[in-house]
Write an enzyme that holds these catalytic residues in place. Structure first.
Site, mmCIF file in Angstrom:
data_model
loop_
_atom_site.group_PDB
_atom_site.id
_atom_site.type_symbol
_atom_site.label_atom_id
_atom_site.label_comp_id
_atom_site.label_asym_id
_atom_site.label_seq_id
_atom_site.Cartn_x
_atom_site.Cartn_y
_atom_site.Cartn_z
ATOM 1 C CB SER A 150 -0.980 -0.042 1.177
ATOM 2 O OG SER A 150 -1.995 0.915 1.025
ATOM 3 C CG ASP A 244 -6.900 -2.397 -3.945
ATOM 4 O OD1 ASP A 244 -7.424 -1.353 -3.514
ATOM 5 O OD2 ASP A 244 -5.680 -2.637 -3.856
ATOM 6 C CG HIS A 274 -5.927 -1.819 -0.296
ATOM 7 N ND1 HIS A 274 -5.062 -1.499 -1.319
ATOM 8 C CD2 HIS A 274 -5.438 -1.207 0.813
ATOM 9 C CE1 HIS A 274 -4.102 -0.731 -0.853
ATOM 10 N NE2 HIS A 274 -4.305 -0.541 0.436
#
Length: 308
Positions: A150, A244, A274
Site C-alpha cells: 500500500s 481493490d 486491499h
C-alpha cells in the site's frame, strides 16, 4: 469474491465503523492496530529473532526492527509498511515481515518511519531512504530488495528512484503490493470498488490530504507514480487485488514500468481486497496470494547471480 473476504465485509458493514477520515488520528491508529491484531492468529514464525533499535535519518531518529531468518540465504529486504502514510507500524506488519524473512531466507529491516500528518511528505520517504542505506551498510554483500505494501509500496518506488538518481543503494528487486500510484484516483476500479470493499476511496483521498497537503506537490514522481520515469529501476513484482480501488493503478504501473524497460511481473489475487497481506492468517486465499508474491520474488532473486 472470496467467501472469507465477503464475510469480513459483511461483518464490517454490520458493525458500522466510522470512516477513517472522521476519526482523530490517534484513535484511527489504535483502531488499525486493533484490526491487525484481530486478523492475526499468532505468527507461524514466532521463533524468529528480532531486534528493535533507533537510527538517525539525518533530521531525526526513527525505529527499525530487524528480523534474522532461520535459514540465511544471503538476502536483505528493507520493508515499508502500509497504512496510508498515517497508520500502521512495525507491530501491525510484524507477521508479514516474519514470513518474508522465513520464506525468502532474508534479513528483513522493517522501517517504523515517521508518519503523516505530523511528518508529511517528504518525511516518510526520507526515513525510508535513510533506512535502506543503513540496512545496506549493516548487512553488506546481500541481494537487497526494497519492499512495501500500500503506501509502503509507493514509498518503495520513491526510494528506488532516489537511489537510481543519486547513485545510492543498488537494489536487486522491488516488491510492491497494491501500491497507490495515482493521487487523483481516476481509475475505473476506484469508482467501482471505492465503497463497500473495506478500503473506501474517500478515505484514500483523505490519506493523500494528510501526506501531501498541497495538491500542487502531488505531481512529484514519487507521488504520481504513473507519471514518473521508471527507466533504470530494478526488476519489480507488483501484487494486485481484484476488488481493490487501487487495482487498475497497479496494473497500469506494471505496464508503464515494462514500457520503460523494467522487468515486471504482476501477480494478481482476483478474489481479494486491499490489505490482503494482513489477512493471511485468517483468509486462505490471502495466505495463497502472499505465497504467490513471495514466490515471484524468489524467482526474481534466483535469476540475480550476484549482489549488486
Amino acid at each position: 469474491m472470496d467467501r472469507f473476504v465477503r464475510a469480513l465485509i459483511q461483518w464490517q458493514a454490520g458493525s458500522r465503523p466510522e470512516p477513517a477520515r472522521t476519526l482523530p488520528v490517534a484513535r484511527l491508529r489504535e483502531r488499525y492496530a486493533e484490526q491487525a491484531t484481530q486478523l492475526s492468529r499468532g505468527s507461524r514464525y514466532a521463533g524468529i529473532e528480532t531486534k528493535d533499535q533507533l537510527i538517525d535519518g539525518g533530521d531525526g531518529e526513527f525505529g527499525v526492527r530487524t528480523y534474522l531468518p532461520p535459514t540465511d540465504r544471503g538476502r536483505l529486504v528493507t520493508y515499508l509498511h502500509g497504512g496510508g502514510w498515517v497508520v500502521g507500524d512495525v507491530d501491525t506488519h510484524d507477521p508479514v515481515c516474519r514470513r518474508i524473512a522465513a520464506e525468502l531466507g532474508a534479513v528483513v529491516v522493517s522501517v517504523d518511519y515517521r508518519r503523516a500528518p505530523e511528518h508529511p511528505h517528504p518525511g516518510p520517504l526520507r526515513d525510508g531512504i535513510a533506512a535502506s542505506e543503513w540496512a545496506d551498510r549493516a548487512f553488506p554483500g546481500r541481494l537487497h530488495v526494497i519492499a512495501g505494501d500500500s503506501a509502503g509500496g509507493a514509498l518503495a518506488v520513491g526510494i528506488s528512484m532516489h537511489h537510481r538518481d543519486h547513485g545510492g543503494v543498488g537494489f536487486a528487486g522491488q516488491l510492491l503490493v497494491y501500491p497507490p500510484a495515482d493521487p487523483e484516483l481516476r481509475s475505473r476500479s476506484a469508482r467501482e470498488y471505492g465503497t463497500g470493499y473495506l478500503s473506501e476511496v474517500d478515505d484514500l483521498r483523505w490519506y493523500y490530504d494528510q501526506y501531501v497537503p498541497d495538491p500542487a506537490h502531488r505531481t512529484a514522481p514519487e507521488i504520481d507514480l504513473l507519471g514518473a520515469d521508471h527507466r533504470g529501476l530494478p526488476p519489480a513484482v507488483i501484487g494486485t487485488a481484484g476488488f481493490d480501488p487501487l487495482y487498475d493503478e497497479g496494473v497500469e504501473l506494471a505496464e508503464r514500468m515494462a514500457a520503460h524497460g523494467v522487468l515486471v511481473r504482476q501477480v494478481s489475487a482476483p478474489g481479494l481486497v486491499h490489505g490482503y497481506l494482513l489477512m493471511a492468517d485468517t483468509v486462505p486465499a490471502a495466505d495463497q496470494a502472499t505465497a504467490d508474491v513471495l514466490a515471484a520474488v524468489e524467482d526474481l532473486l534466483a535469476s540475480a547471480p550476484t549482489a549488486p
